[in-house]
Design a protein around this motif. Structure first.
Motif: not given
Lengths: 477, 213
Positions: A328-333, A366, A368, A370, A373, A411-412, A468
């Motif tokens: 997963v790592s870090y992603c904006q949000g 999150f 990659p 998608g 989403m 997303l949020l 990721a």
């Protein structure tokens, strides 16, 4: 504020006191006293009063334990609607019955009114027809303390005066929320009762059994759905909502569990260098920092200098998550999702555990590829077409039926669309609409390792999804 | 070049903002569309939009500007993001060399998804912080020239060149479109009567179709 309660029965003793805040201070004074004798008078409308006597260990008796002792002592099962007060002294030294609404009240009672014995009064209230009034009964001092007490009169009249105003706000919020819920289909599917005041400490304890175990998780969620949680209680209740606790923990076990998980977090935090290459770690840290420095900075909790302790805690929490969840790592949000949790928990380790709890549900958003989403957008599209076909057609004509303007909302979970403090209420109500999903054993703080092959959807060139953050790092090399 | 009213326009040009996280894409957009700058702007999540209608000669052009997160993780929308874009501002932070070093990657991503005829401007933002400059103007200008890109240095904070940057890109698009429309009319006249007409248009006509109203 509610703390996890110590397990107890009538003869229980010996466990150390739960050391939290003001309660700890009060408890410290109690250290040498092992037993408090209690006399209780039960009053119920026209029936003659009944009396019981027993003894408790003040160090491990929480309000909910006391409540369950009383339920057993007077055989009150089925009559959950009762108020407890204790005989203390007001500022003028007059003897009055003071309401016992929280563990804090109980500590005060043990500290100031237990010699030679603690005198309690239990008032059984007739059941009310209105569910709204039923809830107000629990927190209104008027019903707990006799109407002859001036102080109580004043307090209750204030409550009464505030009621219509509060109600109108709640109704207003309720209308907006129910519209949102209608569109996003977050409703329970049963008839939604009118909105209630936020869940209070005393009421929360009615959802725990005599051992402090949460006995009615679905009902608790429904209750929160109707009115949210009192801010001081969030620290405790959010852990349930974020599926941190496995089923069946007693109060003592919950405290031990959080302590252990916090230590586990501290250990993981010390392993960054072992778990990620120097380049990956540097990339993660700089990306996280860039976002932490622009996350909720207008809120007092995150305001101030850029090296403030809360910003550092948010950075460390997110970095640890990214390092321990390479897929997963870090992603904006993510900083937006972690920020309210940290502000509510006000404890980095606890916040991390909760963040892992919420990410179990949200990590896929999150990913990659998608895919998650894309599914969300597809569902939203269906819902909108169903709920408001005219608007949907308008969007179609405008070429906006991909609904990408809703990306941030989805997303949020709408967190950014509200002022910070309103977002806390909105989030807990949203979370409560989901069925409980407690971990089988405990919350996993470490995600699966990388290298899981995956075929991507939608002609995304079908390449396997690598780690990721390795992928993200590579992009930048 | 002045503001037209929102509903009264002859063309809609889709322009995308790309570049690393934190280079100031969102502030460039808000400066251009609302004349606003925020010191503590939040990270852009997914995609956000803004429009501004400008006059180019006698034509009203509505610039529909798409702003996205710099972190390239929102794949679900990548192709939609570039689809139909006729202009792009590839932004880097001239005080952070790393954001310039990856410009080529962004360019590749852009050409992978958008059409080859897209008008691209390389934008070195944060020119107000010249004392912290890490990317020499000439270096960036040379790169732009060699790759057929327009180039400007801007400051969303003090407004330097922000209008000019968007204006230049829009004018360039407008010039291309006008030319292609003429070509398109000619082509249509020639292919009139062919059953296959319009099925697989060349890049020029396709562009014109996307834009003209």
């Amino acid at each position: 504020m509610a703390t996890a309660s110590g397990a107890s029965d009538l003869s229980g003793s010996g466990a150390p006191p739960p050391g939290v805040g003001a309660q700890a201070a009060a408890a410290a004074e109690e250290e040498e006293r092992e037993v408090v004798r209690v006399r209780v008078k039960k009053c119920e409308s026209f029936l003659p009063p009944e009396f019981r006597s027993f003894a408790v260990d003040p160090q491990i008796t929480s309000l909910d334990v006391l409540q369950h002792i009383l339920i057993r002592a007077f055989d009150l099962s089925g009559k959950k609607n009762f108020g407890i007060s204790y005989l203390g002294r007001d500022r003028l030294g007059q003897e009055v019955y003071l309401s016992l609404l929280s563990d804090w009240d109980l500590s005060t009672a043990f500290a100031t009114a237990s010699k030679p014995y603690l005198q309690l009064r239990v008032d059984i209230r007739p059941s009310e027809d209105s569910p709204l009034l039923e809830d107000w009964d629990i927190i209104s001092p008027k019903d707990v303390i006799g109407s002859d007490v001036l102080l109580a009169e004043k307090r209750s009249s204030l409550t009464t005066a505030a009621l219509p105003f509060t109600q109108s706000i709640l109704t207003q919020v309720g209308r907006t929320l129910s519209k949102v819920q209608q569109v996003l289909s977050w409703s329970y599917g049963e008839d939604v009762k009118p909105f209630k005041p936020p869940l209070s400490d005393a009421e929360f304890h009615t959802y725990l059994n005599h051992e402090g175990q949460l006995s009615r998780p679905e009902e608790l969620r429904l209750r929160i759905y109707h009115g949210g949680v009192e801010p001081s209680l969030r620290k405790v209740v959010w852990r349930y909502l974020l599926n941190v606790y496995p089923d069946g923990l007693t109060g003592r076990e919950r405290m031990d569990y959080m302590k252990r998980k916090s230590r586990e977090y501290e250990q993981l935090k010390s392993e960054w260098a072992q778990r990620a290459s120097p380049e990956d770690l540097e990339f993660i840290r700089s990306t996280v920092l860039k976002d932490v420095l622009r996350t909720d900075r207008a809120h007092p909790y995150y305001a101030g200098p850029e090296d403030g302790p809360h910003l550092r805690a948010l950075h460390d929490l997110l970095t640890t998550y990214a390092v321990t969840h390479p897929q997963v790592s870090y992603c904006q949000g993510m900083s937006d999702l972690a920020s309210p949790i940290l502000a509510v928990m006000d404890h980095e380790g606890h916040a991390f555990v909760c963040f892992c709890g919420i990410m179990k549900r949200l990590a896929a958003n999150f990913h990659p590829d998608g895919r998650a989403m894309a599914t969300k957008f597809a569902h939203l599209k269906l819902l909108l077409r169903h709920a408001d076909p005219d608007f949907y057609q308008y969007l179609q004509e405008a070429g906006a039926d991909d609904l990408f303007f809703c990306y941030r909302w989805l997303l949020l979970e709408l967190k950014r669309e509200f002022a910070f403090d309103d977002a806390l209420r909105m989030l807990e109500v949203t979370w409560s609409s989901l069925p409980p999903d407690p971990p089988e054993h405990e919350v996993e703080l470490v995600g699966p390792p990388s290298q899981v092959a995956d075929t991507s959807f939608g002609g995304h060139r079908g390449r396997p999804v690598r780690q990721a953050h390795a992928e993200a790092c590579q992009w930048r090399r | 070049m002045g503001n037209g009213t929102e509903e009264d326009y002859n063309f809609v040009f889709k322009v995308v903002l790309i570049g690393e996280s934190g280079v100031g894409k969102t502030n460039l957009l808000s400066r251009f569309t609302r004349n606003e700058f925020s010191h503590d702007s939040r990270t852009t999540i997914g995609v956000e939009f803004s429009t501004r209608t400008v006059m180019l000669g006698t034509a009203a052009v509505k610039a529909q500007i798409w702003d996205t997160a710099g972190l390239e993780r929102y794949r679900a929308i990548t192709s939609a993001y570039y689809r139909g874009a006729v202009g792009a501002l590839l932004v880097f932070d001239l005080t952070k060399h790393q954001t310039y070093a990856v410009v080529e990657r962004w360019l590749k991503e852009l050409y992978d998804h958008a059409e080859a005829t897209i008008v691209v401007m390389l934008v070195g933002n944060k020119s107000d912080l010249s004392q912290a400059r890490e990317v020499p103007t000439e270096e960036a200008r040379m790169f732009a020239e060699n790759n057929g890109l327009l180039f400007l240095e801007t400051s969303a904070l003090d407004s330097t060149n922000v209008e000019l940057a968007f204006e230049t890109v829009l004018k360039e698009i407008f010039a291309k479109v006008s030319k292609q429309r003429q070509n398109s009319i000619r082509t249509n006249a020639i292919t009139l009567g062919s059953a296959q007409a319009g099925q697989e248009p060349g890049p020029g006509e396709k562009r014109a179709c996307c834009i003209s109203l």
